[in-house]
Each structure stands twice: as C-alpha cells, then as structure tokens.
Design a protein around this motif. Structure first.
Motif, PDB file in Angstrom:
ATOM      1  N   ALA A  37       0.810  -1.220   0.000  1.00 45.92           N
ATOM      2  CA  ALA A  37       0.000   0.000   0.000  1.00 45.92           C
ATOM      3  C   ALA A  37       0.837   1.260   0.000  1.00 45.92           C
ATOM      4  O   ALA A  37       0.349   2.336  -0.369  1.00 45.92           O
ATOM      5  N   ARG A  38       2.109   1.159   0.387  1.00 50.72           N
ATOM      6  CA  ARG A  38       2.947   2.353   0.428  1.00 50.72           C
ATOM      7  C   ARG A  38       3.686   2.604  -0.875  1.00 50.72           C
ATOM      8  O   ARG A  38       4.007   3.741  -1.195  1.00 50.72           O
ATOM      9  N   THR A  39       3.947   1.537  -1.621  1.00 46.46           N
ATOM     10  CA  THR A  39       4.778   1.693  -2.822  1.00 46.46           C
ATOM     11  C   THR A  39       4.073   1.287  -4.109  1.00 46.46           C
ATOM     12  O   THR A  39       4.522   1.658  -5.199  1.00 46.46           O
ATOM     13  N   GLY A  40       3.018   0.484  -4.018  1.00 47.82           N
ATOM     14  CA  GLY A  40       2.358  -0.021  -5.214  1.00 47.82           C
ATOM     15  C   GLY A  40       3.045  -1.207  -5.849  1.00 47.82           C
ATOM     16  O   GLY A  40       2.632  -1.666  -6.921  1.00 47.82           O
ATOM     17  N   ARG A  41       4.085  -1.721  -5.202  1.00 48.71           N
ATOM     18  CA  ARG A  41       4.775  -2.894  -5.744  1.00 48.71           C
ATOM     19  C   ARG A  41       4.024  -4.166  -5.353  1.00 48.71           C
ATOM     20  O   ARG A  41       3.374  -4.237  -4.316  1.00 48.71           O
ATOM     21  N   ARG A  42       4.154  -5.190  -6.188  1.00 49.01           N
ATOM     22  CA  ARG A  42       3.529  -6.475  -5.892  1.00 49.01           C
ATOM     23  C   ARG A  42       4.068  -7.061  -4.587  1.00 49.01           C
ATOM     24  O   ARG A  42       5.238  -6.859  -4.242  1.00 49.01           O
ATOM     25  N   CYS A  43       3.208  -7.811  -3.899  1.00 49.12           N
ATOM     26  CA  CYS A  43       3.618  -8.555  -2.713  1.00 49.12           C
ATOM     27  C   CYS A  43       3.990  -9.968  -3.162  1.00 49.12           C
ATOM     28  O   CYS A  43       3.101 -10.807  -3.397  1.00 49.12           O
TER      29      CYS A  43
END
Length: 658
Positions: free
Chosen positions: A143-149
C-alpha cells in the motif's frame, strides 16, 4: 459494532458500509464556499484503444490509507495520489487485456486495505491493497509503494479458476472490491447475464491474506435437482470483524428470466448470506426474492449499523433492493427485526415455468419508490396526438403489478431490473438514525422469445437480447422510451430518499439530476436521472453524483439541494470524504457511464472549503437558478428539441450490469 469512517479505509467508508463520516467541517451553513481543490486525470482517454475506452464505467471509490488517496481505474490500474494536491505518487498497471469484451464492461469499483499486524513496522507489504480484475485475478500490492507482494500467490497474484469453460473471455470478471477480515481476503465475481442456463457457478472465495492460499469456497446456489449457475456476488460485501462474519448480497440464478430448469426457491440466491469469514461456513441466510425470474437480485452492499428499533438498540443488517424494499435483519441470526409477510403474487407463467405463489414483503419500512405502474403514470411530454408511442407500447403488455412474470406477449416490469437501489447502496447516519438511498425509476419491457423464433432472429438494435441457451425461450429487455427519446414513465427518474427506520416513515424525497447535459442550450429540466451510484453523509449534508456532470449537496434534514459542483464528466460513482492537514475534502470519480450513454472521462475531482483569498467560481454554485422554467408553447418546442439530444442517451440500464 462497526466504527464510523474517519479516514475512509473501506469501500463503504467503514467495514459495514455506512458511508457516514463524523467530520463536520463542511456544513449546510458553509457548503456554498466549496471550491475545486484539484483534478487528476488517469490518461485513459489518450492511452487506451477507443473501442475499449468506449466500454468503460468509472465507478471507483478512493480510499485514504497510508497517507495516500488510492483508487483503481476501469482498466484495473491502481493509482496513489497526494490527498492534498492530487499529485500522483505511484501507479500500478496489471496490463489487463483490452480485447476481452467483458460482459459487464471495464469497471473497477475499488480496492481493499489490510494491515498485517504480525509483520514488522517497516516490512514491505505490511499494509496491503487487494484488487480483483476484469480478467479474474486477485492482486496484492504494497500500500505504500504499489509494488507487488511476491509472497502472495505467484508474484503477488492469484488467478481465479472457473470450473466451466467460458463462452468468451469476458463472460467472467470481478468488478467490486474484495473485503478482508481476520486475515482472510474474500472476493466475488461478475458473470454475463442470460447467455445460458448452465452458466458458471457464482462461487465466493476466501484466501489467506498473507500467502494467497485458498482457505474456502462457497457456492450460494444449492444445485440438488436443478440446472443453473450464477447466484454470484457481484456487488460489494460487508464485514463484521468482531463477530467474524462476512455478509454477501447474492444474485439471481441463471438465466434471469426463465427458471424452468431450477424449480424451488433456489436458496441461497437473491439472499443476504452471512458466512464465518475464517472458514466459509454458513451462519445464516435470508432470501429476499424466491425463484427469481425478474432479475431482482441483490445489487447493494449490506449496511451494518446499530439501530434504535423502538424496543432497544440492536446490531442489524440493512439490505436495500431493486424493488425498493429495505429488509432490516438481526445481525446474529438473520431474523427480520420487523415482520416480513409472504404475500400472494401474480401467477400464470409460460409453459415449463414453476413460479412460487408468494414473495416476502417487509411490513414496517415502506418501499422507497412506487411498485405499481398505471396508465396515469405514463409521461406525456407532448400531447398524445403528437406522440402516443408510450401508450401504444405499454398498453399491450401484461401488467399485474410487482412480480408479474415474463411472458411471450411482453411484460411491464416496474421497478425495472436496474431500478430501486443499485450497487451504490445506502448510507446510514448513526447519530440521526436516518437511512439515505438513491433510487432509479424507469420501466422495462421484458419479452420471452420462443426458441425456434429466437434462433432465427437478428437481435434488435438497442435491445438487450439474451439467448438463454438451454432454455425454451430467449429474452429481450428494453427500457420503455417514447418516439421522442424520453422515458415513458413520469419524472422524477432519479430520487434520493430519506427514511426513519425506527418510525417506518419516509421523511423526504428529493429529485436528483437534470437534463442540462443532454438538452439543447443546457436547459435544466429537473426530471432526475437514473442513480445507480451511492451517497455520503457528513456534517448534516448528503452528497451524491448523478448522470449529469455535477456533485450535489442536499440538506440531510430536509432534502433541499444546497450546492452543485461542476464535474468534467458525470460522477457515476460513490463520493467519499476525509480530513487532510486540517481540511475536509470531498472526492468523486468523474468518468461517466458507457451503458447509460453519458459522456465519458477519466477524472478524479476533489473539493474543499475556500481558503483565504479563494472564491467559488462558475462550476460551484448554490441552487438559485431558474433552469428549466418554461411554459406553454416554448416548453413543447424545447421538449421536441431536447428529445433529439435525449435520443442519444440510451438508458440501457441492464440489471446487475449497471
């Protein structure tokens, strides 16, 4: 108990979908001082293929999480903005296929937010966003970076596997936001209507929020002795974290307008279903339509609140419907708070159909809109000698009131399948104990077509044609309109309704929307527009969009319209509100609605109170203008001109596809 929204971390404001904010900076006394704070453009107009963009519905509600305003575009891009300036912070593109022809168009109503309390404070993906996509993926992002988990599923995504082969890639998609509770993320689906009897099953799925591993699945439809699919959950869901329950608004079985292959009540379709969110086990279910052959499925998020009932306060589930009913149920058991009667309904269906003799009617809370249509309800914008097309169309139909079954002769369906309350849901003010809901008023003409005739016919232009493969009848469905291009029922065509549930009383009705963005010279006849979107309650005001290009504020106590804020395109989405650095903002996605034929756009617009030196401009105004006040011959001439513009407004509001 569900806490009211402070920062709007859930699609419906809070986990129970009350769409209420306790913020009180913006009030009836100062609402006319609102100014446009910023506008953000997604860029879809320029970057997407025109044919795909023409099939969009920008229905997203942003969330305020981790100091960002986060939303999804119709093409499932997730965007994070600075809440005060609207400047983009990051953007994620899952690269959905723009050639899928999704049955319910390109739409993404929102994302879900979850915090992993077991993770370190600085760990990647401690706070996550979950989104379902048009190509049936469940995606998890930091949620802070928009990168995939990466630990969620495969590289941050889980593909939803459909057991039945699809007729075309877009028959199955996800449009509404997932929900999360007790470390389980739950997702529904949206499935093409009326294509076939043996349609994909409407399975609701729960996944581990950390790993993406399947936890459970629940098919709402009991398949013993029947052939049907669907009963899916395409509308938003609600969660009671304390009770460990997730509340599902289920849809109708397939196909919508013929149920001969699915005798019985078709439990748990057309129902409010409460599941144990950790296991998917059924806690309780309450059916609002038995053996649905009218597409009267549940389109709205169940609203969870604590309600004063007259015999003490109780935790309840409030479920509005397309018919205009509001069912109020005990949250623990699903039992109605006030009596619900089984009443006899019209019979005499086509051969092979097996209608049930009764349907449930709430007795305490009145319907939000009329449920019967008579000849005096026909709208004569001009004298009958000029245009009698509505009389000709509607007079030939079977019309025995609510629940008149579909026929080969043609059935007048009112409220229409996209009428009453739609996916925008209702809002509940827990302080004033008042429910607010938008409703649409229009007539559907539904006609069953015998199979041999249907297999030879060319689908009429502008008519929703469902083959209903495997049934002895296909179906046509069209909104009743005059030769001049106006709706056949008398205005208003869209209203906001305020209800005192405890007293069982409608407090006020207010027409919402005008013809300004359709009629020549911007003439604003206050006839209302269909209102599939929802509302937000804050500071004694109720805010709503419509199918004209305005965000509106109504006095929550009286329904008086106090303010309009001009938008780049219609805001057919739910507004939301939050406080940022001491200022309250109101935000709405303004991108229009392709199925309703509105203008389209790609904007997100924010409003706040004017700062020192600022002043409202042309797009922000109080309601003191005389728009639409014409008389005599001028009115007739203007109506004829307006009809030319309205004829392009297709009003193809197709049940759950709205």
């Amino acid at each position: 108990m569900v806490a009211p929204a402070l920062s709007w971390q859930h699609w419906g404001g809070d986990a129970g979908g009350t769409r209420f904010s306790p913020l009180e900076q913006i009030t009836p006394a100062n609402v006319d001082n609102l100014v446009r704070a910023w506008t953000y453009h997604t860029g879809d107009i320029e970057s997407r293929p025109p044919a795909a963009f023409a099939r969009t519905k920008f229905e997203a509600t942003p969330l305020l999480v981790d100091d960002s305003l986060v939303f999804c575009t119709p093409f499932n891009e997730v965007v994070a903005l600075d809440p005060g300036t609207g400047v983009q912070k990051w953007r994620f593109d899952p690269k959905v296929d723009t050639g899928r022809r999704p049955a319910n168009r390109y739409a993404c109503r929102g994302v879900a937010y979850w915090v992993d309390e077991r993770a370190a404070l600085d760990a990647a993906c401690r706070s996550r966003l979950f989104m379902g996509t048009v190509d049936a993926r469940l995606i998890a992002l930091d949620a802070r970076t928009g990168r995939r988990c990466p630990e969620f599923g495969t590289d941050g995504e889980v593909r939803i596997e459909v057991a039945k082969a699809l007729l075309w890639p877009g028959e199955f998609q996800i449009t509404s936001a997932p929900v999360v509770g007790r470390d389980v993320v739950v997702v529904g689906s949206s499935i093409g209507d009326n294509a076939r009897v043996d349609a994909p099953e409407g399975v609701v799925r729960g996944f581990d929020a950390r790993t993406g591993q399947p936890r459970w699945s629940f098919d709402p439809l009991i398949h013993d002795g029947i052939t049907a699919g669907h009963a899916n959950v395409w509308a938003p869901m609600s969660v009671d974290e304390d009770r460990g329950l997730v509340f599902l608004p289920t849809s109708s079985p397939s196909p919508d307008f013929f149920g001969g292959a699915r005798p019985g009540d078709n439990r748990h379709s057309d129902s409010v279903v409460a599941l144990r969110i950790e296991t998917g086990a059924l806690a309780w279910s309450f059916q609002t339509t038995h053996h649905d052959v009218w597409d009267y499925d549940l389109p709205a998020q169940p609203t969870l609140a604590r309600l004063e009932t007259g015999q003490g306060a109780r935790d309840v589930v409030m479920q509005p419907t397309k018919q205009g009913f509001v069912f109020v149920l005990d949250r623990n058991t699903g039992a109605p708070i006030w009596p619900v009667e089984e009443r006899a309904v019209p019979q005499g269906a086509v051969e092979g159909e097996q209608l049930l003799p009764t349907q449930p009617f709430p007795t305490h809370v009145p319907p939000l809109l009329p449920q019967h249509f008579a000849s005096e309800d026909i709208f004569h914008a001009v004298p009958r000698v000029v245009d009698s097309s509505c009389d000709d169309q509607l007079g030939a139909l079977r019309n025995d009131g609510l629940y008149t079954p579909p026929t080969t002769r043609g059935t007048l369906l009112y409220p229409m399948t996209g009428g009453g309350v739609n996916w925008g849901g209702a809002a509940f003010d827990p302080v004033r104990q008042i429910l607010y809901a938008n409703v649409s008023r229009a007539v559907h003409i539904v006609r069953l077509i015998p199979r041999d005739e249907a297999d030879r016919m060319t689908p009429p232009r502008g008519v929703d044609f469902g083959l209903q493969r495997g049934a002895p009848f296909a179906v046509t469905r069209v909104v009743a309109m005059s030769r001049l291009g106006l709706l056949c029922n008398r205005p208003p065509w869209g209203e906001m309704v305020a209800v005192d549930l405890k007293a069982g009383k409608i407090l006020w009705r207010a027409t919402v929307g005008t013809t300004e963005d359709r009629a020549p010279l911007g003439l604003a006849f206050k006839w209302g527009t269909p209102l599939v979107n929802g509302v937000v309650v804050t500071g004694g005001l109720v805010f709503t969009g419509a199918m004209d290009a305005y965000l509106r504020a109504l006095d929550a106590g009286t329904g008086e319209e106090l303010w309009q804020g001009r938008l780049p395109a219609p805001g057919v989405a739910n507004p939301m509100t939050y406080e940022w650095k001491g200022e309250q903002y109101l935000v709405i996605a303004a991108g229009g609605h392709s199925e309703a034929g509105t203008s389209l756009g790609d904007s997100v617009v924010a409003f706040r109170l004017a700062r020192a030196g600022e002043a409202p401009s042309w797009w922000s105004r109080t309601i003191d203008r005389p728009g639409g006040r014409l008389s005599g011959g001028a009115l007739v001439v203007t109506l004829v001109l307006a009809a030319l513009a309205f004829s392009g407004w297709q009003w193809r509001v197709r049940g759950r596809r709205v």
